[in-house]
Design a protein around this motif. Sequence first.
Motif, mmCIF file in Angstrom:
data_model
loop_
_atom_site.group_PDB
_atom_site.id
_atom_site.type_symbol
_atom_site.label_atom_id
_atom_site.label_comp_id
_atom_site.label_asym_id
_atom_site.label_seq_id
_atom_site.Cartn_x
_atom_site.Cartn_y
_atom_site.Cartn_z
ATOM 1 N N ASN A 17 95.380 -29.750 -38.503
ATOM 2 C CA ASN A 17 94.393 -28.969 -37.752
ATOM 3 C C ASN A 17 95.038 -28.050 -36.725
ATOM 4 O O ASN A 17 94.467 -27.026 -36.361
ATOM 5 C CB ASN A 17 93.387 -29.902 -37.097
ATOM 6 N N ASN A 48 95.738 -25.027 -38.787
ATOM 7 C CA ASN A 48 94.620 -24.507 -39.598
ATOM 8 C C ASN A 48 94.990 -24.454 -41.074
ATOM 9 O O ASN A 48 94.662 -23.481 -41.780
ATOM 10 C CB ASN A 48 94.194 -23.108 -39.111
ATOM 11 N N THR A 54 86.416 -22.557 -37.026
ATOM 12 C CA THR A 54 86.959 -23.674 -36.263
ATOM 13 C C THR A 54 87.359 -24.737 -37.272
ATOM 14 O O THR A 54 86.558 -25.559 -37.705
ATOM 15 C CB THR A 54 85.918 -24.211 -35.272
ATOM 16 N N PHE A 55 88.610 -24.701 -37.654
ATOM 17 C CA PHE A 55 89.095 -25.459 -38.807
ATOM 18 C C PHE A 55 88.748 -26.938 -38.703
ATOM 19 O O PHE A 55 88.331 -27.557 -39.684
ATOM 20 C CB PHE A 55 90.607 -25.268 -38.922
ATOM 21 N N SER A 77 91.377 -19.051 -41.604
ATOM 22 C CA SER A 77 91.189 -18.261 -40.395
ATOM 23 C C SER A 77 89.719 -17.880 -40.286
ATOM 24 O O SER A 77 88.979 -17.909 -41.276
ATOM 25 C CB SER A 77 92.071 -17.014 -40.411
#
Length: 126
Positions: free
Chosen positions: A74, A77, A28-29, A25
Amino acid sequence: QVHLVESGGGLVQAGGSLRLSCAASGLTFSSYVMAWFRRAPGKEREFVAAISRSGGNTLYADSVKGRFTISRDNAKNTMYLQMNNLKPEDAAVYYCAARPSVTAYLTQVESRYNYWGQGTQVTVSS
């Protein structure tokens, strides 16, 4: 603020399997290369596996090649490490790590990773 939280560790018999997860978290994974490292008692932290931003490129330590599989989702995440045929020498604290990247280049170098989780313990009984 970036947070990486590992889960899924535990006690397993030799030959067994575990699946680790790393929930990310604050970043921007999909823009980050992700990796797993581990530290066994009395040893230096060592590289286990890494995965590119899209998941299309992976890299493994020789010691886990063919037994461990790194993957990522994605949309969630989250990164995973499927560990099969576990051996007593796989026992360690497993850490996930992240580094921003604009390429698919993967590195085993610990210092290249910017963010780290707290770790999850994996114990393998013989």
